[in-house]
Scaffold this active site. Structure first.
Site, PDB file in Angstrom:
ATOM      1  CD  GLU A  46      96.501 -68.433 -87.424  1.00  0.00           C
ATOM      2  OE1 GLU A  46      96.963 -69.091 -88.368  1.00  0.00           O
ATOM      3  OE2 GLU A  46      95.997 -67.294 -87.571  1.00  0.00           O
ATOM      4  CB  THR A  47      92.737 -69.248 -80.426  1.00  0.00           C
ATOM      5  OG1 THR A  47      91.531 -68.811 -81.060  1.00  0.00           O
ATOM      6  CG2 THR A  47      92.634 -68.979 -78.935  1.00  0.00           C
TER       7      THR A  47
END
Length: 297
Positions: A46-47
């Site tokens: 995830e970012t």
């Protein structure tokens, strides 16, 4: 100001351990498509993209390499660790808004560093998965019914981003699990839940070991998962599977060992009438490097 990109290891105080996340500051000018491209390029599970908010201190959007998700525990820890470091925050409370709602985050300044505590969403549980679906999940994980703790349901639990809870006996070699990813992806489409969290309790301890597989959203295995360990704590209380004092349950959730990315999620469940009322997760983080986005979209 151009977006600033940080590479952060969360749920650990040691570099190259825990769960890596991308954190993008000053993301207000980025479109949905640009955020997705950046997340795909960075290739973290995830970012987190930090934006201005009128109703909270910060708004955060979360992207896997393939899709936007409501919230992410380790990326939240990473995002607030970066924000606290850049702003030089002391002990304080921060409110964030995401697709999962509005949540309180506690910033604890300690030993010239930070610990981040996130209040998760209201615990919820779907009906246990039974019959052919239960059997399919066990088979997809290359397990047998004998590997599951007797009486423990296989069940979707959530504190914001749902996961399937699968409680294994302590003698199962959890590090040796080699799931059928295509089968898990197909099951995800059937049940509407993308994460599978087999875990086990360390005998005589309030500690667990888990692994989290989410191939349907581009994550073969997530090293350390706040959105699995948090609902796990609530699920254990819900089913009376771990002793507590009737007020709180504290658990250390260990994860990532099989990947050489060990990390720990500290989970606290507040309890009322022997049921989970509220869940917080807490962890450290380490910034490995940061950079300024060089191109113009």
């Amino acid at each position: 100001m151009k977006p600033q990109i940080y590479h952060v290891d969360a749920f650990t105080g040691d570099p190259f351990r825990g769960n890596s996340a991308g954190v993008v500051l000053h993301a207000d000018t980025l479109s949905d498509a640009q955020m997705q491209l950046i997340a795909r390029e960075l290739r973290h599970s995830e970012t987190a993209f930090l934006l201005k908010s009128e109703e909270s201190d910060v708004r955060i959007r979360y992207f896997t390499p393939t899709v936007e998700v409501p919230i992410c525990g380790h990326a939240t820890v990473a995002a607030h660790y970066v924000r606290a470091t850049v702003l030089g925050l002391g002990n304080t409370t921060v409110w964030q808004t995401s697709l999962a709602g509005r949540h309180r985050v506690e910033i604890h300044a300690e030993h010239n560093d930070y610990r981040i505590t996130l209040e998760q969403g209201q615990p919820s549980f779907e009906p246990p998965l039974v019959g052919e679906i239960r059997a399919a999940i066990i088979t997809a994980l290359n397990l047998t019914e004998d590997d599951i703790v007797p009486g423990a349901p296989i069940q979707v639990a959530s504190t914001g981003h749902a996961k399937v809870m699968i409680l294994l006996k302590p003698d199962v070699d959890i590090d040796a699990l080699s799931p059928n990813l295509a089968a898990l992806t197909a099951i995800s489409q059937q049940i509407g839940c993308n994460g599978f969290f087999p875990f086990q309790i360390r005998p005589g301890k309030n500690e667990t070991d888990g692994r989290m597989f989410s191939p349907a959203i581009g994550i073969v295995e997530d090293p350390v998962t706040g959105n699995a360990n948090g609902p796990m704590g609530a699920w254990l209380v819900h089913h009376g599977l771990m002793a507590h004092d009737g007020k709180t349950l504290q658990i250390q959730g260990h994860q990532g060992r099989a990947l050489g990315k060990e990390g720990t999620v500290d989970v606290t469940v507040t309890i009322r009438d022997n049921q989970p009322e509220n869940v917080t997760i807490s962890g450290q983080a380490v910034i490995l490097f940061h950079a300024e986005w060089a191109i113009t979209f």
